[in-house]
Design a protein around this motif. Sequence first.
Motif, PDB file in Angstrom:
ATOM      1  N   LEU A   1       0.836  -1.196   0.000  1.00  7.76           N
ATOM      2  CA  LEU A   1       0.000   0.000   0.000  1.00  7.76           C
ATOM      3  C   LEU A   1       0.876   1.253   0.000  1.00  7.76           C
ATOM      4  O   LEU A   1       0.465   2.306  -0.455  1.00  7.76           O
ATOM      5  N   LYS A   2       2.113   1.110   0.472  1.00  5.05           N
ATOM      6  CA  LYS A   2       3.060   2.235   0.492  1.00  5.05           C
ATOM      7  C   LYS A   2       3.905   2.299  -0.775  1.00  5.05           C
ATOM      8  O   LYS A   2       4.841   3.086  -0.870  1.00  5.05           O
ATOM      9  N   GLY A   3       3.600   1.420  -1.767  1.00  2.93           N
ATOM     10  CA  GLY A   3       4.272   1.481  -3.057  1.00  2.93           C
ATOM     11  C   GLY A   3       5.580   0.726  -3.164  1.00  2.93           C
ATOM     12  O   GLY A   3       6.303   0.867  -4.135  1.00  2.93           O
ATOM     13  N   LYS A   4       5.886  -0.090  -2.186  1.00  2.00           N
ATOM     14  CA  LYS A   4       7.135  -0.866  -2.220  1.00  2.00           C
ATOM     15  C   LYS A   4       6.847  -2.276  -2.750  1.00  2.00           C
ATOM     16  O   LYS A   4       5.764  -2.806  -2.544  1.00  2.00           O
ATOM     17  N   PRO A   5       7.818  -2.893  -3.428  1.00  6.09           N
ATOM     18  CA  PRO A   5       7.620  -4.270  -3.905  1.00  6.09           C
ATOM     19  C   PRO A   5       7.302  -5.204  -2.737  1.00  6.09           C
ATOM     20  O   PRO A   5       7.882  -5.082  -1.657  1.00  6.09           O
ATOM     21  N   MET A   6       6.360  -6.102  -2.971  1.00 12.40           N
ATOM     22  CA  MET A   6       5.955  -7.079  -1.962  1.00 12.40           C
ATOM     23  C   MET A   6       5.890  -8.459  -2.620  1.00 12.40           C
ATOM     24  O   MET A   6       4.818  -8.978  -2.918  1.00 12.40           O
ATOM     25  N   PRO A   7       7.068  -9.057  -2.879  1.00 15.02           N
ATOM     26  CA  PRO A   7       7.058 -10.404  -3.457  1.00 15.02           C
ATOM     27  C   PRO A   7       6.592 -11.406  -2.401  1.00 15.02           C
ATOM     28  O   PRO A   7       7.098 -11.416  -1.276  1.00 15.02           O
ATOM     29  N   LEU A   8       5.623 -12.229  -2.765  1.00 13.21           N
ATOM     30  CA  LEU A   8       5.100 -13.200  -1.803  1.00 13.21           C
ATOM     31  C   LEU A   8       6.135 -14.250  -1.440  1.00 13.21           C
ATOM     32  O   LEU A   8       5.995 -14.915  -0.415  1.00 13.21           O
TER      33      LEU A   8
ATOM     34  N   ASN B   1      -9.777   3.014  12.332  1.00  8.11           N
ATOM     35  CA  ASN B   1     -11.037   2.353  12.678  1.00  8.11           C
ATOM     36  C   ASN B   1     -10.878   0.948  13.236  1.00  8.11           C
ATOM     37  O   ASN B   1     -11.725   0.500  14.017  1.00  8.11           O
ATOM     38  N   PHE B   2      -9.820   0.240  12.843  1.00  4.62           N
ATOM     39  CA  PHE B   2      -9.701  -1.167  13.242  1.00  4.62           C
ATOM     40  C   PHE B   2      -8.319  -1.537  13.787  1.00  4.62           C
ATOM     41  O   PHE B   2      -8.073  -2.695  14.085  1.00  4.62           O
ATOM     42  N   GLY B   3      -7.411  -0.576  13.881  1.00  5.85           N
ATOM     43  CA  GLY B   3      -6.081  -0.850  14.395  1.00  5.85           C
ATOM     44  C   GLY B   3      -5.292  -1.817  13.535  1.00  5.85           C
ATOM     45  O   GLY B   3      -4.416  -2.523  14.029  1.00  5.85           O
ATOM     46  N   VAL B   4      -5.605  -1.863  12.238  1.00  2.97           N
ATOM     47  CA  VAL B   4      -4.956  -2.822  11.345  1.00  2.97           C
ATOM     48  C   VAL B   4      -3.463  -2.537  11.265  1.00  2.97           C
ATOM     49  O   VAL B   4      -3.039  -1.422  10.952  1.00  2.97           O
ATOM     50  N   ASP B   5      -2.703  -3.565  11.574  1.00  2.00           N
ATOM     51  CA  ASP B   5      -1.253  -3.482  11.569  1.00  2.00           C
ATOM     52  C   ASP B   5      -0.656  -4.518  10.606  1.00  2.00           C
ATOM     53  O   ASP B   5       0.530  -4.507  10.343  1.00  2.00           O
ATOM     54  N   PHE B   6      -1.489  -5.438  10.106  1.00  2.00           N
ATOM     55  CA  PHE B   6      -0.970  -6.435   9.169  1.00  2.00           C
ATOM     56  C   PHE B   6      -0.764  -5.795   7.800  1.00  2.00           C
ATOM     57  O   PHE B   6      -1.333  -4.745   7.503  1.00  2.00           O
ATOM     58  N   PRO B   7       0.081  -6.396   6.966  1.00  2.00           N
ATOM     59  CA  PRO B   7       0.401  -5.795   5.664  1.00  2.00           C
ATOM     60  C   PRO B   7      -0.808  -5.709   4.732  1.00  2.00           C
ATOM     61  O   PRO B   7      -1.651  -6.611   4.704  1.00  2.00           O
ATOM     62  N   LEU B   8      -0.839  -4.625   3.985  1.00  2.00           N
ATOM     63  CA  LEU B   8      -1.853  -4.400   2.953  1.00  2.00           C
ATOM     64  C   LEU B   8      -1.137  -4.151   1.631  1.00  2.00           C
ATOM     65  O   LEU B   8      -0.113  -3.474   1.583  1.00  2.00           O
TER      66      LEU B   8
END
Length: 163
Positions: free
Chosen positions: A15-22, A88-95
């Motif tokens: 969501l911050k625009g950085k590569p996120m290879p699974l 709203n939900f305290g989401v801290d996991f990656p998006l």
Amino acid sequence: MAKDKTAFDFEFQSLKGKPMPLKEFAGKPVIIVNTASKCGFTPQYKGLEDVWRRHKADGLVMLGVPSNDFAGQEPGDAMEIAEFCEVNFGVDFPLTEKVHVKGAEAHPLFHWIGKEGGFLAKPRWNFYKYFIGRDGRLKTWFSSVTTPDSAKFQSAVSNLIKG
């Protein structure tokens, strides 16, 4: 060939625009959820965050994939999505970045999920949940109506972690 691929062969942008290879998650149990901020199922963010906080020490990765594919229920940009989820939900996991999860424009991971899990596994609304084993294979999935606090979901989380 699709059967040779695993979930770890795909890549998103965060969501911050950085590569996120699974492949960064290879060897870990992963739950992938297509999300939206303005859906009747949006309160599931809280339950997903609770599951992630309880099990991240066990290696569990929770990954939210925002999508605007269903009734325009994720209209925001990356900054708005991040702020909404945190406030709203305290989401801290990656998006991940906002992507398509259905149709010809769907992110390749969701095409793979459809091939692995069959027609019914394809997301037909927000908050479909996909359980990826440590080997990168689709283990099971749940539709929007199965909540993260349900016994069925909790049992599947335990099995995924043991897996």
